[in-house]
Design an enzyme around this catalytic site. Structure first.
Site, PDB file in Angstrom:
ATOM      1  CD  GLU A 174     -73.848  30.759 104.305  1.00  0.00           C
ATOM      2  OE1 GLU A 174     -73.718  29.557 104.631  1.00  0.00           O
ATOM      3  OE2 GLU A 174     -72.838  31.329 103.559  1.00  0.00           O
ATOM      4  CG  ASN A 217     -72.890  37.585 105.253  1.00  0.00           C
ATOM      5  OD1 ASN A 217     -72.867  38.412 104.548  1.00  0.00           O
ATOM      6  ND2 ASN A 217     -72.127  36.620 105.289  1.00  0.00           N
ATOM      7  CG  HIS A 253     -70.508  33.519  96.624  1.00  0.00           C
ATOM      8  ND1 HIS A 253     -69.031  33.859  96.674  1.00  0.00           N
ATOM      9  CD2 HIS A 253     -71.029  33.621  97.940  1.00  0.00           C
ATOM     10  CE1 HIS A 253     -68.659  34.026  98.003  1.00  0.00           C
ATOM     11  NE2 HIS A 253     -69.733  33.783  98.864  1.00  0.00           N
ATOM     12  CD  GLU A 282     -69.438  35.324 102.124  1.00  0.00           C
ATOM     13  OE1 GLU A 282     -69.271  34.324 101.314  1.00  0.00           O
ATOM     14  OE2 GLU A 282     -69.780  35.345 103.352  1.00  0.00           O
ATOM     15  CG  ASP A 284     -67.252  34.778  94.138  1.00  0.00           C
ATOM     16  OD1 ASP A 284     -68.455  34.734  94.316  1.00  0.00           O
ATOM     17  OD2 ASP A 284     -66.398  33.813  94.900  1.00  0.00           O
TER      18      ASP A 284
HETATM   19  O1  G2I Z   1     -68.503  29.001 100.454  1.00  0.00           O
HETATM   20  C1  G2I Z   1     -68.194  30.276  99.875  1.00  0.00           C
HETATM   21  C2  G2I Z   1     -68.463  31.251 101.109  1.00  0.00           C
HETATM   22  C3  G2I Z   1     -69.894  31.121 101.561  1.00  0.00           C
HETATM   23  N1  G2I Z   1     -70.420  32.225 102.497  1.00  0.00           N
HETATM   24  C4  G2I Z   1     -69.510  31.915 103.777  1.00  0.00           C
HETATM   25  C5  G2I Z   1     -68.361  31.998 103.559  1.00  0.00           C
HETATM   26  O2  G2I Z   1     -67.629  31.460 104.695  1.00  0.00           O
HETATM   27  C6  G2I Z   1     -67.834  30.712 102.471  1.00  0.00           C
HETATM   28  O3  G2I Z   1     -66.343  30.702 102.348  1.00  0.00           O
HETATM   29  C7  G2I Z   1     -65.840  29.723 102.295  1.00  0.00           C
HETATM   30  C8  G2I Z   1     -64.372  29.502 102.134  1.00  0.00           C
HETATM   31  O4  G2I Z   1     -64.193  30.643 100.758  1.00  0.00           O
HETATM   32  C9  G2I Z   1     -63.630  28.381 101.638  1.00  0.00           C
HETATM   33  O5  G2I Z   1     -62.037  28.334 102.007  1.00  0.00           O
HETATM   34  O6  G2I Z   1     -66.080  28.438 103.264  1.00  0.00           O
HETATM   35  C10 G2I Z   1     -65.688  27.403 102.963  1.00  0.00           C
HETATM   36  C11 G2I Z   1     -65.951  26.385 103.950  1.00  0.00           C
HETATM   37  O7  G2I Z   1     -67.485  26.372 104.068  1.00  0.00           O
HETATM   38  C12 G2I Z   1     -64.032  27.352 102.757  1.00  0.00           C
HETATM   39  O8  G2I Z   1     -63.387  26.036 102.528  1.00  0.00           O
HETATM   40  C13 G2I Z   1     -62.846  25.449 103.470  1.00  0.00           C
HETATM   41  C14 G2I Z   1     -62.563  23.917 103.029  1.00  0.00           C
HETATM   42  O9  G2I Z   1     -63.953  23.573 102.879  1.00  0.00           O
HETATM   43  C15 G2I Z   1     -61.566  23.322 103.879  1.00  0.00           C
HETATM   44  O10 G2I Z   1     -61.583  22.126 103.538  1.00  0.00           O
HETATM   45  C16 G2I Z   1     -60.470  23.912 104.206  1.00  0.00           C
HETATM   46  O11 G2I Z   1     -60.021  23.432 105.345  1.00  0.00           O
HETATM   47  O12 G2I Z   1     -61.638  26.127 103.503  1.00  0.00           O
HETATM   48  C17 G2I Z   1     -61.035  25.495 104.643  1.00  0.00           C
HETATM   49  C18 G2I Z   1     -59.480  26.077 104.874  1.00  0.00           C
HETATM   50  O13 G2I Z   1     -58.721  26.516 103.754  1.00  0.00           O
END
Ligand code: G2I
Length: 472
Positions: A174, A217, A253, A282, A284
């Site tokens: 990104e 990515n 997404h 990714e 969904d």
């Molecule tokens: O946002 C969706 C994805 C976009 N592309 C990059 C990916 O790495 C990203 O994944 C998401 C995860 O699916 C989430 O699970 O990235 C988020 C963070 O930018 C993740 O969220 C984080 C929460 O914001 C935190 O509060 C939490 O501690 O997940 C963490 C672990 O559960």
């Protein structure tokens, strides 16, 4: 992220889907068809092809983003192990997770996922080395020269730890802005090191693990637009100048504000034509029912139509653990029931849904008469360059049985990358697997079920030897 999340409202909970959910709860079988008839006759039907095996039949992988803290949940682990042949740690390899404090590395959660994947012969996508988000604040506080050292050290330490275990790394994630500017996104790396940080990261990455594919990515790059044009130009420039890059990840997404673009396939193809692999990293899609299913099917078809689209990863397993759970964007409902979207993906991959076994048979099965017996019949259901899927149909004789056992002997050089609808134990040579039921042991007289496996041929496309069936 600036992706809009829409709320499509209440969940669709049809009786058939409730039934299918129970089927899964009882043992991971495929969708149930014509349930009443099946229940009364006591006939077990062949179970469907799992997503990973169906994708393998197309020369692709089918993966899921996985969170270490869910691996202990049996429905989660069973669905992962049955359906997928690749994983991406959802958060566990990010900078804040592995190097929250400078030069102190903690790989324990990511290691859990990688060990799990290795024990099941799944590919691992590494996500992600250099990203503006989930970046500990100490990184942002460094001056340029120090930041460069820290970035290269981070890449080196993490890739060294996982050397040889990662199929593809999202080296940089990104790095471009949304909107029409095509500009780079502001980040400590961009602001202090300039555009060159991206190629520096890739060059460092190549020197650490030359066997891993190195990907860029991003999201909102799924169709032809200003942002994807900017990424395209960067990749083209890298290829021209020999900067190491092997693949581009398209996060994909989607929701009603950000639908599957009509030029999705064309966009994947133009990147592939630059000489890189493309991967859907990714996936969904918010929504429900047939609309969601159609979108999912179209994404899979687009990937299959692009020779260099090497695989698809969905961003989670059940809806409840999605980063945008309210949009129910995944293939499995909260009880691991297969959604219409699952069926559409499997069909697009050329897999067969099968009937599963009857989960709720209140009608009893026909005990039949005579001695327990069974037969085992082998067929190759899919073949491709490098491998094939085999299926063994087990049929009970004139008496009902409660268990069965079959030995499958692999040919010289052959290995398996997955077995479904059966439990495997290997002999000491690593060539002979004894398969017993995973849930599908009870068969009425004359009824049948099947198990399957994926074989990597390694130059030997011969059918494995299947023993006679032993009934119990
Ligand atoms: O946002 C969706 C994805 C976009 N592309 C990059 C990916 O790495 C990203 O994944 C998401 C995860 O699916 C989430 O699970 O990235 C988020 C963070 O930018 C993740 O969220 C984080 C929460 O914001 C935190 O509060 C939490 O501690 O997940 C963490 C672990 O559960």
């Amino acid at each position: 992220m600036s992706i809009n999340v829409s709320d499509p409202g209440g969940r669709h909970r049809s009786p058939l889907r409730a039934f299918a959910r129970r089927a899964l709860a009882l043992g991971g079988a495929g969708l149930v068809s014509v349930t009443g008839v099946v229940a009364l006759s006591g006939t077990a039907q062949a179970a469907g092809t799992p997503l990973g095996a169906a994708a393998a039949g197309q020369g692709r992988y089918f993966g899921a983003a996985v969170a270490a803290n869910h691996l202990g949940e049996s429905g989660y682990a069973t669905t992962l192990d049955t359906e997928f042949n690749a994983v991406t740690p959802e958060n566990e390899m990010k900078w804040d997770a592995v190097e929250g404090t400078r030069n102190t590395f903690n790989f324990s959660n990511a290691d859990q996922i990688v060990s799990h994947a290795q024990s099941k012969n799944m590919k691992v996508r590494g996500h992600t080395l250099v990203w503006h988000s989930q970046l500990p604040s100490w990184v942002g506080g460094l001056a340029a020269a120090d930041l460069r050292t820290a970035m290269n050290n981070h890449i080196t330490q993490v890739m060294t730890h996982y050397k040889g275990k990662i199929y593809a790394w999202d080296v940089v994630n990104e790095a471009f802005q949304d909107g029409g500017s095509g500009a780079r996104r502001s980040s400590p790396f961009q602001d202090k090191l300039g555009n060159g940080f991206i190629e520096e990261a890739f060059t460092t990455a190549r020197s650490v693990d030359p066997a891993a594919k190195l990907c860029y990515n991003d999201y909102n790059t799924d169709g032809v637009n200003a942002k994807s044009n900017a990424v395209y130009n960067m990749v083209k420039d890298f290829k021209t100048r020999g900067v190491p890059i092997d693949c581009v990840g398209f996060q994909s997404h989607f929701n009603s504000n950000s639908p599957v673009p009509s030029d999705y396939q064309a966009n994947l193809q133009r990147f592939a034509d630059l000489g890189v692999d493309v991967q859907i990293t990714e996936l969904d899609i918010e929504g429900s029912g047939s609309a969601q299913a159609t979108n999912y099917g179209n994404v899979v078809k687009a990937c299959l139509a692009v020779t260099r689209c090497t695989g698809i990863t969905v961003w989670g397993i059940p809806d409840k653990y999605s980063w945008r759970a309210s949009g129910t964007p995944l293939l499995f409902d909260d009880n691991y029931g297969k959604k219409a979207a699952y069926t559409a993906v499997l069909a697009a991959l050329g897999g067969t849904s099968g009937g599963g076994t009857d989960p709720g048979n209140g009608g009893g099965t026909d005990p039949g008469t005579g001695t327990k017996s069974c037969t085992a019949t082998y067929a190759a259901t899919q073949t491709w360059q490098g491998g094939f899927n085999g299926q063994v149909t087990i049929k009970a004789g004139s008496a009902a049985i409660t268990g069965w056992s079959v030995k499958v002997t692999l040919g010289a050089g052959q290995t398996t990358t997955g077995v479904w609808n059966g439990t495997t134990s290997w002999d000491s040579t690593g060539k002979v697997m004894t398969i017993t039921p995973s849930y599908n042991g009870a068969l009425a007289a004359g009824a049948s079920t099947s198990f399957g496996f994926t074989v990597q041929a390694n130059g030997n496309a011969a059918a494995p030897a299947v023993s006679a069936c032993t009934a119990s």
